[in-house]
Motif scaffolding. Sequence first.
Motif, mmCIF file in Angstrom:
data_model
loop_
_atom_site.group_PDB
_atom_site.id
_atom_site.type_symbol
_atom_site.label_atom_id
_atom_site.label_comp_id
_atom_site.label_asym_id
_atom_site.label_seq_id
_atom_site.Cartn_x
_atom_site.Cartn_y
_atom_site.Cartn_z
ATOM 1 N N MET A 1 51.424 48.694 28.009
ATOM 2 C CA MET A 1 51.344 47.780 29.057
ATOM 3 C C MET A 1 49.645 47.943 29.182
ATOM 4 N N ILE A 2 49.101 46.717 29.700
ATOM 5 C CA ILE A 2 47.550 46.467 29.985
ATOM 6 C C ILE A 2 47.476 47.511 31.391
ATOM 7 N N ASP A 3 46.424 48.225 31.039
ATOM 8 C CA ASP A 3 45.876 48.968 32.167
ATOM 9 C C ASP A 3 44.821 48.331 33.018
ATOM 10 N N ILE A 4 44.904 47.823 34.202
ATOM 11 C CA ILE A 4 44.098 47.010 34.891
ATOM 12 C C ILE A 4 44.021 47.583 36.419
ATOM 13 N N ALA A 5 43.096 48.035 36.945
ATOM 14 C CA ALA A 5 42.878 48.496 38.133
ATOM 15 C C ALA A 5 42.855 47.051 39.484
ATOM 16 N N TRP A 6 43.150 47.637 40.369
ATOM 17 C CA TRP A 6 43.397 46.632 41.500
ATOM 18 C C TRP A 6 41.834 45.838 41.748
ATOM 19 N N SER A 7 40.711 46.734 41.662
ATOM 20 C CA SER A 7 39.594 46.033 41.633
ATOM 21 C C SER A 7 39.225 45.286 40.785
ATOM 22 N N GLU A 8 39.724 45.064 39.529
ATOM 23 C CA GLU A 8 39.667 44.353 38.558
ATOM 24 C C GLU A 8 40.479 42.999 38.562
ATOM 25 N N CYS A 9 41.434 43.356 39.187
ATOM 26 C CA CYS A 9 42.480 42.176 39.239
ATOM 27 C C CYS A 9 41.862 41.340 40.522
ATOM 28 N N LEU A 10 41.143 41.781 41.549
ATOM 29 C CA LEU A 10 40.624 41.201 42.303
ATOM 30 C C LEU A 10 39.312 40.158 41.979
ATOM 31 N N PHE A 11 38.530 40.783 41.174
ATOM 32 C CA PHE A 11 37.534 40.230 40.610
ATOM 33 C C PHE A 11 37.983 38.914 39.700
ATOM 34 N N ILE A 12 39.023 39.070 38.886
ATOM 35 C CA ILE A 12 39.564 38.357 38.147
ATOM 36 C C ILE A 12 40.060 37.147 39.096
ATOM 37 N N ALA A 13 40.838 37.308 40.166
ATOM 38 C CA ALA A 13 41.318 36.404 41.207
ATOM 39 C C ALA A 13 40.138 35.770 41.594
ATOM 40 N N LEU A 14 39.020 36.236 41.986
ATOM 41 C CA LEU A 14 38.014 35.565 42.668
ATOM 42 C C LEU A 14 37.437 34.626 41.528
#
Length: 81
Positions: A1-14
Amino acid sequence: MIDIAWSECLFIALIALILIGPKELPTLLRYIGKWVGKVRIFAKEFTSQLDLEAHMEEKDVQKVPLDKELPPSQPPKDQEI
């Protein structure tokens, strides 16, 4: 599975919110969700078909009768043990 942190998810969402816009983002997310669902269904069907084929192959191998039993293996007579 892809290992993405919450901060990276937030950055992608922004970034997605800025590039796509707030009006089109829900439509895009729905579209992506539908495709992810289709891919999951396809993968599930594929793996179940592979499992079924492997199970059927195992049954076929077990059904093959041997004409006669093989004698126990014996070392050659010219070699000492």
